[in-house]
Write a protein that holds these residues in place. Structure first.
Motif, PDB file in Angstrom:
ATOM      1  N   ARG A 160      15.545 -36.690  51.334  1.00 26.31           N
ATOM      2  CA  ARG A 160      14.984 -35.323  51.081  1.00 26.31           C
ATOM      3  C   ARG A 160      15.224 -34.632  49.680  1.00 26.31           C
ATOM      4  O   ARG A 160      14.281 -34.040  48.929  1.00 26.31           O
ATOM      5  CB  ARG A 160      15.648 -34.341  52.243  1.00 26.31           C
ATOM      6  N   LYS A 161      16.335 -35.200  49.182  1.00 22.10           N
ATOM      7  CA  LYS A 161      16.489 -34.799  47.635  1.00 22.10           C
ATOM      8  C   LYS A 161      15.347 -35.311  46.712  1.00 22.10           C
ATOM      9  O   LYS A 161      15.100 -34.745  45.766  1.00 22.10           O
ATOM     10  CB  LYS A 161      17.830 -35.244  47.283  1.00 22.10           C
ATOM     11  N   GLU A 167      12.405 -32.902  46.830  1.00 24.13           N
ATOM     12  CA  GLU A 167      12.956 -31.594  46.508  1.00 24.13           C
ATOM     13  C   GLU A 167      12.824 -31.597  45.091  1.00 24.13           C
ATOM     14  O   GLU A 167      12.444 -30.280  44.224  1.00 24.13           O
ATOM     15  CB  GLU A 167      14.332 -31.161  46.743  1.00 24.13           C
ATOM     16  N   ARG A 208       3.699 -31.028  46.166  1.00 27.89           N
ATOM     17  CA  ARG A 208       4.091 -31.613  47.190  1.00 27.89           C
ATOM     18  C   ARG A 208       2.895 -31.800  48.303  1.00 27.89           C
ATOM     19  O   ARG A 208       2.966 -32.842  49.072  1.00 27.89           O
ATOM     20  CB  ARG A 208       5.089 -30.413  48.103  1.00 27.89           C
TER      21      ARG A 208
END
Length: 443
Positions: free
Chosen positions: A169-170, A173, A180
């Motif tokens: 997930r990082k 981000e 995205r």
């Protein structure tokens, strides 16, 4: 089933436990293959208690012993837990700790593959994040009937998955918001291309259309970078442009090779395509045709192929490594199959397979009644007769409000009764609405 490279236990007491667990595993394998009768809760719980008893003995033997590598006993124990986990799903006890074992195994595989390839989207992570949160709740609220050893083991596996998920997930981000969506689109195109590449009949036109979408995205680059309206380079531009380059390169390779697989990798390719196709069919017809224990054989076969890789690559019988095209094609099929297994597991209903025919019929009835309601209802109460007749026939199967199968009370009574009540309520609403309309129409 077990690789000979894994050593036998040296301790005589462990070998005795290995013999017992091997017998239990073989019994479970026979039980899952028997289609003449449904799997009963009491049979599964009896075997579960037998395995837990062996685990207690093993823990006593290994207490205070130095850390050691895995032996054959560990592998057979894993097989027993994997099978029992799928049996718990089959009998409808999907919200209990044992059912989580097979699911955490599959999630771990998927996350390892996403980490290895670096090719994933936010959608991939959302579902697994939700599932892990549900599993965490199950483990926290588990009752005393389940082995502390199993609960602790599952908690560790769940924590490993959460850590892996957070690391992935990082990475996402770090992408600017406008990128995205592009990143998601590129992953989608890549997978669509890999799907086209593994179809029985290769379609160059299909791949060319996908390649055209890539060219359109490429046209948005300014000096090789993704920029905002002011011309500033967006955060994560290099990562997304690198992904675009990789997918464009893959499209060229796919168009050049046209789905042709060399003979030295043909056998493993054909087997993976067969597994993928079988699981795809199950994902469409699962409510009527899936017994969760069936997933064991697919999962074991995939694990074996996946674990045969050396440094991430596949080798033929002569020890020659697969080229980039073969490697990516085989990995796509493995990952797609694990994805189907995950979907089938999380779609498992909390209802025993003994009650699934009733449950599935009620699901269909509910959908039909909702469809009728959303399209204006019925003209007369008589139009509801087929639905009412079917509902009453299912209701008549109950004995003192319970769905019995012989002398057994299968799991999932609450879910089936709730669904039956919803269908009766819908039919009643439609009947009242039809009767209210009748006088108005005769005026």
């Amino acid at each position: 089933m077990e690789t000979p490279a894994i050593p036998m236990p040296k301790d005589a007491r462990e070998r005795e436990i290995l013999d017992t667990l091997t017998g239990i595993r073989d019994h479970l394998l026979l039980l899952k293959r028997d289609r003449t009768k449904y799997i009963r809760s009491q049979d599964v719980l009896l075997v579960y208690e037998q395995v837990i008893e062996q685990v207690k003995q093993l823990n006593e033997i290994r207490k205070g012993a130095a850390e050691r590598g895995e032996n054959r006993l560990d592998k057979v124990l894993e097989s027993c837990f994997q099978l029992l986990s799928l049996f718990f799903m089959t009998i409808g006890r999907t919200n209990e700790a044992p059912a989580a074992y097979a699911l955490t195994s599959t999630i771990k595989r998927l996350l390892d593959h996403l980490t290895e390839s670096g090719l994933f989207s936010a959608k991939d992570l959302e579902s697994m994040s939700t599932t892990l949160a549900t599993l965490e709740g199950v483990l926290k609220n588990t009752n005393a009937q389940h082995s502390p050893y199993l609960v602790e083991l599952l908690a560790k596996r769940e924590e490993l998955c959460k850590t892996s998920l957070e690391n992935l997930r990082k990475q996402l981000e770090k992408l600017a918001e406008p990128l995205r969506e592009i990143h998601e689109k590129l992953i989608s195109i890549l997978r669509s291309m890999s799907l086209a590449n593994t179809k029985a009949k290769f379609s160059a036109t299909e791949v060319q259309k996908l390649q055209a979408q890539l060219k359109e995205i490429e046209g948005k680059l300014v000096d090789g970078k993704f920029v905002d309206a002011e011309g500033s380079v967006l955060e994560g531009s290099d990562k997304v442009s690198d992904l675009l380059t990789r997918v464009l390169h893959w499209s060229d390779i796919v168009l050049e090779r046209k789905g042709a697989i060399p003979d030295n990798f043909r056998a493993v390719y054909d087997r993976l395509v067969s597994i993928r196709n079988d699981l795809e069919k199950l994902s469409i017809t699962q409510a009527w045709s899936l017994r969760e224990t069936d997933l064991y054989d697919y999962q074991r076969e995939l694990d074996k192929i996946d674990e045969s890789r050396v440094d991430g690559n596949f080798f033929d019988e002569e020890g020659k490594p697969a080229d980039l095209y073969i490697q990516r094609t085989l990995l796509y099929l493995i990952r797609r199959s694990y994805g189907y297994i995950y979907y089938l597991m999380i779609s498992s209903e909390p209802v025993s397979e003994a009650l699934l025919p009733c449950y599935n019929q009620l699901q269909t009835l509910k959908r039909c009644l909702l469809e009728v309601k959303n399209n204006g209802g019925v003209s007369t109460a008589r139009d509801l007769y087929p639905y009412s007749m079917k509902l009453n026939s299912i209701d008549n199967l109950r004995v003192d409000g319970k769905f019995m199968v012989g002398n057994d009370l299968p799991e999932g009574q609450g879910a089936v009764n709730e669904l039956l009540a919803e269908c009766f309520d819908l039919a009643y609403e439609l009947r009242v609405a039809a009767e209210d309309q009748t006088p108005a129409e005769s005026d």
